[in-house]
Design an enzyme around this catalytic site. Structure first.
Site, PDB file in Angstrom:
ATOM      1  N   CYS A 153      38.529  33.360  56.182  1.00 45.33           N
ATOM      2  CA  CYS A 153      38.107  34.144  55.014  1.00 45.33           C
ATOM      3  C   CYS A 153      37.007  33.472  54.205  1.00 45.33           C
ATOM      4  CB  CYS A 153      39.315  34.433  54.128  1.00 45.33           C
ATOM      5  SG  CYS A 153      40.269  32.983  53.690  1.00 45.33           S
ATOM      6  N   HIS A 246      37.308  34.907  46.886  1.00 46.78           N
ATOM      7  CA  HIS A 246      37.024  33.475  46.974  1.00 46.78           C
ATOM      8  C   HIS A 246      35.673  33.182  46.324  1.00 46.78           C
ATOM      9  CE1 HIS A 246      40.470  33.129  49.381  1.00 46.78           C
ATOM     10  NE2 HIS A 246      39.968  32.837  50.557  1.00 46.78           N
TER      11      HIS A 246
END
Lengths: 362, 362, 362, 362
Positions: A153, A246
């Protein structure tokens, strides 16, 4: 278009989701609900969940409700069955490895979010905007079907931001510190007793993945293998009290010492195949520069481009490496389920799934 | 010991706190409550607070109650008055500059947490464990009294971790990404609507402060000026949903390529003057290496050494600079009020406060 | 349909947003972007913002980007100008009172989210699903235009949940404890230093508003006034670290002691006028019972019905009052901007805005 | 004083902690470190931890470091061994029931934080300030040793606040909504993916415990049983993103309709046995009224009285029951480990532990 394994034909391609009850699986199921090309015909999970209706087996954690169409679908145990050409794997890495091979050997094209096969020589580690030519590796696989993997990710956001710079100038050194959201850890994942009012400066295996996956993705295919990009990458990973998205603080050394305007232009001009060929999940612009002085931020920018775009901001000089900037991308959409879906769409668009015809675009 | 400006003599040195109602001021007042050397005789704030009892003027944000001894103390407006030899400044930088000079010219030794005079040529930017010899700059000041400053909250933790390495090997390059707590922003500071479920990757002026202050602190005094250390520092600063405790992800290039064991030994052997000479606020060990694989963490380690120690962990190789590690230090104790207090203790211990005798240690 | 005050006619009704730069104003602007009936022609704010482009004047806090159509719109100072028939007020209560009267006297129908006129005898306090007949009060207003108000963000969710029970059985006593999100406090609102790892058990004026507004909304119109419902309401209000979505723990005493099944049936059968007459912002079901044992939760259920529905769950016996349950509703969508919008749609649908024709529904 | 089962005599009473590696066990170990009366001689846990050093077996979650004295202590499996007179049980309720009986039958006085025996007819459910006379039930136990239980973490705060009112006026009805911290759920407890930016309005079994335990604690002993207090209690329980400290919104109906001043006086005058008889963990004042209009708050007030006091605030009229107020108490100190410790101190002070002499107070 499309073979219909279940007999109920609406012209869409029938797909199976492995590991459908976990958090990535839930996102996949959610994104597939009204997908114009794909139609869920089978959901699998561990034996504990098998035999139960999906709405009972999945401990739903998304803000949108469970799609009606799958609420009553009986979850099956994860094993090869029937003849579904396209399989999404949201399996946990503790079991994904051999299971995905089984499905590939049974003829399915497996698009996986698990880490197990990412570093296999002949398995593409695919970010469709960045390295679609890596799909040529499939020819060297001898599964019958095939395996394509979606990167970590954090790596996806990083490579999306780096790819335009690598194309335009050449990237030589990358220093990245990640501030990662909790949804990436799944359930139970990180206890709230550990994370509230806290930062955990360690995510097992994550730094290694970013350092090596980035080099594979930005590498080039020669024959049946990838020549890794000659980039030195150093990663430090932390977990922060954020639900989704993120944040990466990146410093880079580029060849040729481009100006900040040239760098911004490289991002702005980044024309990527997925949108050009009309993939349904492709964001219009995969990299979006956000001008505000304190942007990008996960809560404000994670949903840009439907969660599929990588936002970039705060480009400024770095006394050590040349340039520094910040990126935000959605870890369970772009960084997992949505990214996997885009990989599958690219496979279909390139006629790489046996027995499945590419939909005609309007 | 101690001159008593107020007439109420218990042998402790009378001190004034400027800007006593803000969050740093509150920490100072709290730490001074039972201080063995110092005794608060005056609290000042802006005109809005002046004339009110301290417990009414201060919007208390600390988990410990307001000290009884100062609850009823009438807050005075911040201006020179009386004859107090030692003054703590927790003033906002919008007003601190000229006010601190006024007090210094009136003969007081001003120990300041504000940024205004940090970069003045003849003003020590003091971390007592790191550069106590910078106090020799005071001789070049012509205030009558003097001004000593405490660095930025992030810089303190960084220089505590770097100093043993700089002494033992020489530091050449530093890359630091900060994950900073909200208490550093004071009140109202960062709105919870902006920070919940979010990261803000920008703190105005912070990166510049870290990059330059680190070089001054690790520099050496020659005559009446500081020769800045020849270190390239690159900082990226973010704000995270943590109450107290800054987390720093640091990469360093050292001279001579020491092993990880040698680096750990340098930290373990770091003998610092403040503890040696018995300063009351000095932690026994200013730098503590924490062994757990996911340490240090702000909620677990910010209170190490009473909040005055810097915890370090996760030492490992950095593909780019050589080594990387993580530090945590308490931003309003070590990084502000406690740090300021330790500076004052060092001044007193070295007999640098006019009219004040160093306490005899037991 | 629609008068077009600005000359640029696309058939939609031109509207003004007062106080457009605050957090409620932002939500309104966002919801109006693609509204089928309304079209923004004017944005106003305080003098500090006037003259600036909207994207510069508004410190944007929503996850969706600023609508393109208004980015360059020059914000005007909040005062009567031109001839816009419909005005949304997201003004702060410190200024809303007289300004809204000015607009109403100038002939505009003002739909306000501010508290100032809520308790005026002849001003409807409107929840369109609950008390649309209160709009008859407008006949008793002598402004020329008119003023209609949207209730407090907590009261809306509470009255949506209570209305079906009040219709079916009669509500006699209500005990409610609120766990309120921070977005309701606007910017800067609650400091993150105060709210992280904390609960603040006090919101100024909130308990009083809930206790009285509930009785007005559930009351009946007799002639030109509202006869307040004969219900005893006790409220306790707290602020919790949640971005959006108020959670209410409710206990109720009902007439006639209905069974839990009868209560659930009352919610399920609640047919509300807004959806029946086809208002664009009306949720299909204004009250949704959620079956999971730990539902409803703000992060999972606040966006039900596009943020316009009130979710209810955990119905069970209360040893004191008879029944208890939990509700969640979105405080800045349903509880503010979206609620205001729905009020305006109801006004238009009932032909109560002078010079504006109700759109013909498809 | 004290028998020393281990032979290493420093005069303190040797104790065993069952379930020492969990979060309540950690608090107990931490509080026992420098306890003037007690000395840890044995730590137990499940088979998975047995045989390992305590610092390796316990995943430490407290901000203070693991006590030096127990770091190397080898954790033993939880079963009767040796002859330790006093046993603290921090066992999980899935195993606590029969194990605690085993220890009691082997002659130990077991003080338990587990729920299993709380409702046993002859087992005291003890809040030492509230119902010390319930220890007379021990005479009716036929274990040899005995079992005393500490209430649920929410019930303790509630009964501390209610006891002075029940003594002075009589409590008739109680409505309580809890906003509970995550530390009460232990590890892994509540996932951060579930709790960040969220409220979970359900804690399994919690409402039932509060409703019944409150009545037992405030009841009176007649012969060998407790006559439950004739109070109707209604509880609603929620989990909020707070680390430590439960907040309770309470409404009460009292006999005799006392004024708010009389109620405050009852709290202020509450003289409790534990402090009077000099128990080391007894707070000077078990109930502290906090005057600020937005108090008490968990982060600011949970550590009052060393975490052993219950803070109360916001007393005001309740339209339904008469009065309402807010309490905060520390759920893992007062509500678990510290409360258990105080129970043990009371047992020792009353000479109720076989073979153990009450320490002479200074």
């Amino acid at each position: 278009m499309g073979t219909d394994a279940s007999g109920a034909a609406d012209g869409r391609i029938p797909v199976t989701v492995l590991g459908a009850t976990g958090s990535v699986g839930q996102r996949l199921v959610s994104l597939l609900e009204e997908h114009p090309w794909f139609r869920i015909v089978r959901l699998t999970a561990s034996e504990r969940s098998a035999g139960r209706a999906y709405e009972d087996a999945a401990r739903w954690v998304l803000p949108s409700p469970i799609p009606r169409g799958v609420r009553g679908t009986i979850v099956e145990v994860t094993e090869v069955a029937g003849d579904v050409p396209l399989v999404f794997s949201a399996l946990d890495s503790s079991v994904a490895g051999p299971v995905e091979e089984d499905f590939a050997r049974a003829g399915a094209m497996v698009v996986s979010n698990a880490k197990n096969h990412r570093m296999d020589t002949v398995v593409p580690l695919l970010v469709p905007e960045v390295n679609p030519e890596h799909l040529d590796l499939l020819a060297a696989q001898d599964y019958g079907g095939g395996i394509v993997t979606n990167p970590n990710c954090s790596t996806i956001g990083l490579t999306l931001a780096l790819a335009p710079l690598h194309r335009a100038f050449g990237v030589r050194k990358v220093h990245v510190v990640t501030l990662q959201a909790v949804s990436g850890a799944g359930l139970p994942g990180v206890s709230s007793l550990q994370l509230l009012d806290n930062v955990i400066p360690f995510i097992s295996g994550e730094e290694e993945k970013i350092e090596i996956e980035t080099r594979k993705i930005l590498g080039s295919v020669r024959g049946s293998e990838v020549v890794y990009a000659d980039i030195t990458v150093s990663a430090q990973c932390t977990r922060v009290p954020v639900v989704d998205g993120h944040t990466l603080c990146v410093s880079v050394a580029l060849d040729g010492d481009p100006s900040m305007d040239e760098v911004r232009a490289a991002w702005a001009d980044f024309a990527a195949l997925p949108h050009t060929v009309g993939l349904p999940s492709a964001p219009e612009r995969p990299v979006v520069y956000v001008e505000e002085p304190d942007a990008p931020q996960p809560r404000l920018h994670r949903l840009l481009g439907g969660g599929m775009a990588c936002s970039v901001g705060r480009l400024r000089p770095c006394p050590l490496l040349g340039l520094k900037f910040v990126t935000v991308s959605h870890n369970t959409v772009r960084g997992a389920a949505g990214g996997t879906l885009l990989c599958a769409e690219m496979l279909v668009a390139q006629d790489r799934v046996a027995g499945v015809e590419a939909p005609t675009r309007p």
